[in-house]
Design a protein around this motif. Structure first.
Motif, PDB file in Angstrom:
ATOM      1  N   LEU A 105       0.802  -1.216   0.000  1.00  0.00           N
ATOM      2  CA  LEU A 105       0.000   0.000   0.000  1.00  0.00           C
ATOM      3  C   LEU A 105       0.844   1.279   0.000  1.00  0.00           C
ATOM      4  N   PRO A 106       1.922   1.367   0.798  1.00  0.00           N
ATOM      5  CA  PRO A 106       2.742   2.584   0.723  1.00  0.00           C
ATOM      6  C   PRO A 106       3.309   2.836  -0.682  1.00  0.00           C
ATOM      7  N   LEU A 107       3.652   1.771  -1.406  1.00  0.00           N
ATOM      8  CA  LEU A 107       4.139   1.931  -2.769  1.00  0.00           C
ATOM      9  C   LEU A 107       3.030   2.450  -3.677  1.00  0.00           C
ATOM     10  N   ALA A 108       1.817   1.935  -3.461  1.00  0.00           N
ATOM     11  CA  ALA A 108       0.676   2.385  -4.265  1.00  0.00           C
ATOM     12  C   ALA A 108       0.381   3.855  -4.012  1.00  0.00           C
ATOM     13  N   ILE A 109       0.420   4.265  -2.750  1.00  0.00           N
ATOM     14  CA  ILE A 109       0.142   5.663  -2.409  1.00  0.00           C
ATOM     15  C   ILE A 109       1.164   6.589  -3.069  1.00  0.00           C
ATOM     16  N   SER A 110       2.428   6.178  -3.068  1.00  0.00           N
ATOM     17  CA  SER A 110       3.478   6.984  -3.690  1.00  0.00           C
ATOM     18  C   SER A 110       3.201   7.185  -5.176  1.00  0.00           C
ATOM     19  N   GLN A 111       2.792   6.126  -5.861  1.00  0.00           N
ATOM     20  CA  GLN A 111       2.501   6.227  -7.289  1.00  0.00           C
ATOM     21  C   GLN A 111       1.251   7.059  -7.546  1.00  0.00           C
ATOM     22  N   LEU A 112       0.243   6.900  -6.696  1.00  0.00           N
ATOM     23  CA  LEU A 112      -0.987   7.677  -6.851  1.00  0.00           C
ATOM     24  C   LEU A 112      -0.728   9.167  -6.688  1.00  0.00           C
ATOM     25  N   LYS A 113       0.065   9.512  -5.690  1.00  0.00           N
ATOM     26  CA  LYS A 113       0.340  10.931  -5.453  1.00  0.00           C
ATOM     27  C   LYS A 113       1.209  11.518  -6.567  1.00  0.00           C
ATOM     28  N   ALA A 114       2.096  10.693  -7.117  1.00  0.00           N
ATOM     29  CA  ALA A 114       2.929  11.177  -8.218  1.00  0.00           C
ATOM     30  C   ALA A 114       2.091  11.416  -9.475  1.00  0.00           C
ATOM     31  N   ALA A 115       1.150  10.503  -9.730  1.00  0.00           N
ATOM     32  CA  ALA A 115       0.332  10.617 -10.945  1.00  0.00           C
ATOM     33  C   ALA A 115      -0.813  11.623 -10.787  1.00  0.00           C
ATOM     34  N   CYS A 116      -1.362  11.717  -9.569  1.00  0.00           N
ATOM     35  CA  CYS A 116      -2.540  12.560  -9.321  1.00  0.00           C
ATOM     36  C   CYS A 116      -2.311  13.358  -8.043  1.00  0.00           C
TER      37      CYS A 116
END
Length: 314
Positions: A105-116
């Protein structure tokens, strides 16, 4: 006019099975859940919507009919919010099992914040059954789960990687010197397992069932950290995905050898403006960079606190 919160409370009671667990999930007092159900039944002229079956609350025939409508109503409402809200107020709701909440989940959050960067992220933890109910009712946009097969064909799915399973034992346990273990090694052991509803727990239960036996379960806990602490206290051994047993846990993870169907991690999502396939693929790729698909379970020899007994750590 029915308050949509009443419908959400009703669906949460059905998902969790009890008023008390629904209150925990919704961050309500239990009396609030009871009041919501009274108001909801009152809105339908006192029609009984739930009945007790053992320790769980289950829908009556009328409740079952309302469940279908409630899921559709909430899903339509959530869809309207996504379509109408200005971009800077967009929200993505992500669910994850407790096992994956601390890892993927922390990896997913990092990608989400980078993209959006302007999207607000809401997180929910729970077992796969609970999360799937939220996804179906439109209360989640995506969920991270571990399962042996894809059971979510009404949504888009991305398989991330195979998840090796291990038997976790305390230092100096008789099994700790083995390179792998099989059913014959563990059939007489006492187990500390995740709660009902956990998909990888089923792998161990199925293994015992194939041999006409049931495991001796001495404790059931709702997250991997609590299980690991109980193992260290020597209450029993555990059955966990290899990715959650770390060097710092001071546990001995031993690969479990079996013919059961392997477990995989999945992203299950409802494709919309935020949670689309390119972003999901980006998240999965970021996970695979940290946790490679062909990751080898390495075992290193260390010394225990007494200075001479060997430990084997992941």
């Amino acid at each position: 006019m029915i308050d949509l919160r009443l419908l959400k409370t009703f669906l949460t009671v059905l998902e969790t099975g009890t008023y008390s667990q629904a209150a925990v999930k919704l961050d309500y007092a239990q009396s609030t859940v009871t009041k919501h159900m009274q108001l909801l039944e009152g809105a339908y002229h006192g029609t009984k919507l739930l009945r007790r079956q053992g320790a769980r609350m289950v829908p009556t025939a009328e409740g079952l009919a309302l469940q279908r409508y409630a899921e559709q109503i909430l899903q339509l409402y959530e869809a309207s919010c996504r379509d109408i809200a200005p971009p800077e107020k967009r929200v993505i709701r992500i669910g994850a099992t407790n096992t994956l909440a601390d890892t993927y989940l922390p990896l997913a959050i990092s990608q989400l914040k980078a993209a959006c960067p302007d999207v607000t992220i809401h997180l929910t933890n729970g077992n796969p059954q609970f999360l799937y109910g939220l996804l179906r009712s439109g209360q989640l946009d995506a969920m991270f789960v571990i399962d042996t097969q894809c059971r979510y064909l009404d949504f888009s799915v991305r398989q991330i990687r195979q998840e090796p399973m291990v038997i976790a034992v305390p230092p100096l346990h008789p099994l700790s010197k083995k390179d792998t273990v099989s059913f014959d090694d563990i059939q007489d052991e006492s187990f500390i397992l995740t709660e009902n509803g956990c998909s990888y727990r089923k792998l161990l239960l199925n293994e015992f069932s194939k041999h006409g036996l049931s495991p001796r379960i001495v404790m059931e806990l709702d997250n991997a950290q609590a299980i690991k602490q109980a193992i260290l206290q020597k209450y029993g051994i555990g059955f966990l995905p290899a990715l959650v047993v770390r060097r710092t846990d001071l546990l001995v993870p031993i690969p479990f050898r079996s013919e059961y169907a392997p477990a995989y991690s999945w992203i299950v999502y409802a494709p919309n403006g935020v949670c689309a396939q390119p972003l999901v693929d980006r998240i999965a790729d970021s996970v695979l960079q940290v946790y490679p698909e062909k990751h080898i379970h390495r075992r290193s020899r260390w010394l225990s606190s007494d200075g001479h007994s060997p430990l084997f750590l992941a």
